[in-house]
Design a protein around this motif. Sequence first.
Motif, PDB file in Angstrom:
ATOM      1  N   LYS A  41     -39.198 -22.075  38.036  1.00  0.00           N
ATOM      2  CA  LYS A  41     -38.259 -21.267  38.610  1.00  0.00           C
ATOM      3  C   LYS A  41     -38.397 -21.019  40.148  1.00  0.00           C
ATOM      4  O   LYS A  41     -37.301 -20.932  40.930  1.00  0.00           O
ATOM      5  N   TYR A  42     -39.651 -21.057  40.544  1.00  0.00           N
ATOM      6  CA  TYR A  42     -39.918 -20.481  41.821  1.00  0.00           C
ATOM      7  C   TYR A  42     -39.980 -21.497  42.920  1.00  0.00           C
ATOM      8  O   TYR A  42     -40.919 -21.619  43.417  1.00  0.00           O
ATOM      9  N   ASN A  67     -34.210 -22.219  44.953  1.00  0.00           N
ATOM     10  CA  ASN A  67     -33.881 -21.014  44.370  1.00  0.00           C
ATOM     11  C   ASN A  67     -33.981 -19.829  44.964  1.00  0.00           C
ATOM     12  O   ASN A  67     -33.719 -18.658  44.600  1.00  0.00           O
ATOM     13  N   PHE A  68     -34.407 -20.112  46.224  1.00  0.00           N
ATOM     14  CA  PHE A  68     -34.685 -18.782  47.046  1.00  0.00           C
ATOM     15  C   PHE A  68     -33.830 -18.404  48.126  1.00  0.00           C
ATOM     16  O   PHE A  68     -33.378 -19.137  48.649  1.00  0.00           O
ATOM     17  N   ASN A 127     -35.909 -11.261  54.393  1.00  0.00           N
ATOM     18  CA  ASN A 127     -37.082 -12.241  53.995  1.00  0.00           C
ATOM     19  C   ASN A 127     -37.363 -13.199  54.993  1.00  0.00           C
ATOM     20  O   ASN A 127     -37.959 -14.546  54.795  1.00  0.00           O
ATOM     21  N   ASP A 178     -43.085  -4.431  48.700  1.00  0.00           N
ATOM     22  CA  ASP A 178     -43.075  -3.910  47.484  1.00  0.00           C
ATOM     23  C   ASP A 178     -42.630  -4.812  46.136  1.00  0.00           C
ATOM     24  O   ASP A 178     -42.280  -5.722  46.402  1.00  0.00           O
ATOM     25  N   VAL A 179     -42.587  -4.127  44.972  1.00  0.00           N
ATOM     26  CA  VAL A 179     -42.617  -4.986  43.825  1.00  0.00           C
ATOM     27  C   VAL A 179     -41.067  -5.587  43.633  1.00  0.00           C
ATOM     28  O   VAL A 179     -40.051  -4.875  44.256  1.00  0.00           O
ATOM     29  N   GLY A 180     -40.917  -6.824  43.096  1.00  0.00           N
ATOM     30  CA  GLY A 180     -39.594  -7.232  42.829  1.00  0.00           C
ATOM     31  C   GLY A 180     -38.872  -7.846  44.127  1.00  0.00           C
ATOM     32  O   GLY A 180     -38.031  -8.208  44.062  1.00  0.00           O
ATOM     33  N   LEU A 181     -39.752  -8.044  45.338  1.00  0.00           N
ATOM     34  CA  LEU A 181     -38.805  -8.704  46.353  1.00  0.00           C
ATOM     35  C   LEU A 181     -38.925  -9.986  46.699  1.00  0.00           C
ATOM     36  O   LEU A 181     -38.539 -10.436  47.902  1.00  0.00           O
ATOM     37  N   GLY A 182     -39.723 -10.582  45.630  1.00  0.00           N
ATOM     38  CA  GLY A 182     -39.558 -12.206  45.987  1.00  0.00           C
ATOM     39  C   GLY A 182     -40.998 -12.769  46.645  1.00  0.00           C
ATOM     40  O   GLY A 182     -41.320 -13.727  46.939  1.00  0.00           O
ATOM     41  N   LYS A 183     -42.122 -12.051  46.303  1.00  0.00           N
ATOM     42  CA  LYS A 183     -43.322 -12.464  47.214  1.00  0.00           C
ATOM     43  C   LYS A 183     -44.118 -13.663  46.177  1.00  0.00           C
ATOM     44  O   LYS A 183     -44.388 -14.525  46.870  1.00  0.00           O
ATOM     45  N   THR A 184     -44.114 -13.360  44.939  1.00  0.00           N
ATOM     46  CA  THR A 184     -44.589 -14.365  43.940  1.00  0.00           C
ATOM     47  C   THR A 184     -43.669 -15.602  44.100  1.00  0.00           C
ATOM     48  O   THR A 184     -44.037 -16.910  44.354  1.00  0.00           O
ATOM     49  N   HIS A 185     -42.451 -15.614  44.148  1.00  0.00           N
ATOM     50  CA  HIS A 185     -41.411 -16.548  44.375  1.00  0.00           C
ATOM     51  C   HIS A 185     -41.593 -17.334  45.323  1.00  0.00           C
ATOM     52  O   HIS A 185     -41.790 -18.458  45.476  1.00  0.00           O
ATOM     53  N   LYS A 244     -27.164 -15.500  40.876  1.00  0.00           N
ATOM     54  CA  LYS A 244     -27.667 -15.697  39.739  1.00  0.00           C
ATOM     55  C   LYS A 244     -26.774 -15.466  38.627  1.00  0.00           C
ATOM     56  O   LYS A 244     -26.905 -15.933  37.419  1.00  0.00           O
ATOM     57  N   ILE A 282     -35.019  -7.033  43.865  1.00  0.00           N
ATOM     58  CA  ILE A 282     -34.214  -8.133  43.190  1.00  0.00           C
ATOM     59  C   ILE A 282     -34.272  -8.206  41.740  1.00  0.00           C
ATOM     60  O   ILE A 282     -33.651  -8.997  41.001  1.00  0.00           O
ATOM     61  N   ARG A 283     -35.680  -8.136  41.373  1.00  0.00           N
ATOM     62  CA  ARG A 283     -36.011  -8.220  39.926  1.00  0.00           C
ATOM     63  C   ARG A 283     -34.784  -7.292  39.191  1.00  0.00           C
ATOM     64  O   ARG A 283     -34.511  -7.449  38.106  1.00  0.00           O
TER      65      ARG A 283
END
Length: 477
Positions: A132-133, A137-138, A144, A171-178, A307, A331-332
Motif C-alpha cells: 500500500k505504501y 497512494n501518498f 510533507n 511524530d507518529v502517524g505522519l507518513g514516515k514509513t509510507h 481514503k 493521518i493514521r
Amino acid sequence: MSTTENLDKVWKSALKLIKSEVPISSFQAWIKPAHLTSLEGNKALLEVKNEFSKNLLIQNYQRSIVKALEASLNHSVDLIINVNRQMQSEEYTPSLSSLDEAAQHSVALAHSSVAANPRSHDTLGQNYLNQKYTFDNFIVGAHNQFCHAAALAIAEQTSNGAYNPFFIYGDVGLGKTHIMQAIGHYLIQKKPQAKILYLSTERFLNDLISHMRKSKMSEFRSKYRSVDLLMIDDIQFIEGKETTQEEFFHTFNALKDNGSQIILTSDRQPKAISRLEPRLCSRFEGGLVADVQAPTYETRLAIISRKADELKMKVKSEVADLIAEAFPGNIRSLEGALVKLQAYTNFTSRPITIDLTRDVLQITTSPENSNSSAFAVSPNFSAGRKTLERIVKEVASKMKVPEASIMSRDNSQETKNARQVAMLIARSKGLTLTEIGQAFDGRGNSSILNSCKKVQKDLENDHQLKKLVEEIEKVIS
Ligand code: ADP
Ligand code: MG
C-alpha cells in the motif's frame, strides 16, 4: 491547425480562469509551468516537464484545465498531457536547490509516476514492504512536501548520492514509513534486480542477536552490507543499545562506501536521540535530514476524500469537514476514524450524517463553535497565529483599515471586506478553520467558509482586488 500565437492566446486566457479556481501556490508551482503545444480539432496537448507534474495535473487539476480551455475555445476539449523532457531545465524540479521553494507551496496533491501495482520483490527472500505504501497512494501537502520532493529525488536517483543517508523524522502517524517504503517500491520498479531491504530497528536488533548467538556474524554482515538500499524504520529505538550501535555503525560505513542508499526514520531528529553514539549521530546528520509535520486542514480534507474513495465510502463535504477538524494530529487517526465510521454504517446500514459521525467518533463539539475547546488545536498553532498577524497587518495597510477593527466585531463594509480578505489569505496559507476562528473573535467554521467563498467570487470580477490579494500572498511566506 494551431499557430504558436493562437496557442499562446488560448492558454493565457485559460490560465486566467484556472487561476481563480485553484490555490495560488499550486497554480504557480504546477499549472503555470505547463505549455499548451497543440490544438487539433477537439484535442488539446499540454506539455509538462516530468511524470510527477503530469500525474499531479491529471489527478488534481484536469477538470479545471479542461473547463478553462473549453471556455476559451468555446467547444469541448479532450485534454492530453504529455511529458516533454526538454522543459526540465527551465522550471521547478524537486532538486535540492528548489526544495525550500517546494516546502513553501501550500496544498498540492500529488502522485508520482509509480505504477499502481508494484511487483513483489524477493531478492533477499523478503523485503517486508507494504504494497500500500507507494508514491501513488501518498498525498502531498505543505506538511510533507519537502520530504516528498527529497524522496522522489532519491527514488529517481537525481540526488547523485547527496541525500545519503536520508533521515526522516516526525511524530507518529505522519507518513514516515509510507514515504520511505515508497522509495523502495519505486526502485524495485525501476531496477528489478536491485537488492533492497526494509526493516524495523527491532528486527535488525533481533537478527543481530540471533546471528551472534549462532556465531554467524559473517553471514549477518554479508546480508546487510550487500544491499543497494537499506531502510531502517524507527531508528530511535537503537538508543542505549551499544552493541547494535557498534554493528550498525560498521554496516552504515560499508554501505556508504559501496554507494548504497540508506534511509532512516525516527520520531525525533538525530541529536535528540539520547544515548546515541556521537559518531553515529554525526553520520545520521551527514546526508539529508527532513521532517514531516502534521497535515494542514486542507490536506486532511484531501486525505479523507482519497481514503474514503479507497474504502468506497460516500462522505459528504460537511462530514469530511467535521472529521478534518476533529482529528488534527495525525493521518493514521484520520484513517482510523473513517474505518470506524464505515464499520458502523455497514453494521447498521445507516447513512453517514453529521450526527452519526459525531456519535460514532465521539466528537462532542459542534463545528459552529469548534474553536471553543474540545478540538485539539494544531501543534502549528503559534506559527499559524504569527502568520495570521502578518496577514492582518498587510491587509490593514493595503486596504487602509485599522488592524484593530479587522480583529474586532466592527461590521462596517470596509472592515468586513478587509477581514474577509484576511480570512481567505489565511486559508490559502494553510491555516485551519479553528486557527482562523480563534483569531477572529470565535467565528464559526461556516461563517469563515462563507466569507472565503464570497471573496473568491469577488475576485472573479474585481481585477484590482485580485491583484491586491496576490500581492499580499507574495509577501507572506
Ligand atoms: P509513521 O511511520 O510516521 O508513524 P505511517 O507511514 O505508518 O506513519 O502512516 C500512518 C498511516 O497513514 C498509513 O496507513 C499511511 O498510509 C497513512 N498516510 C500517512 N501519510 C500519508 C499521506 N501523505 N498520504 C496518504 N496516506 C498517508
Ligand atoms: Mg512508522
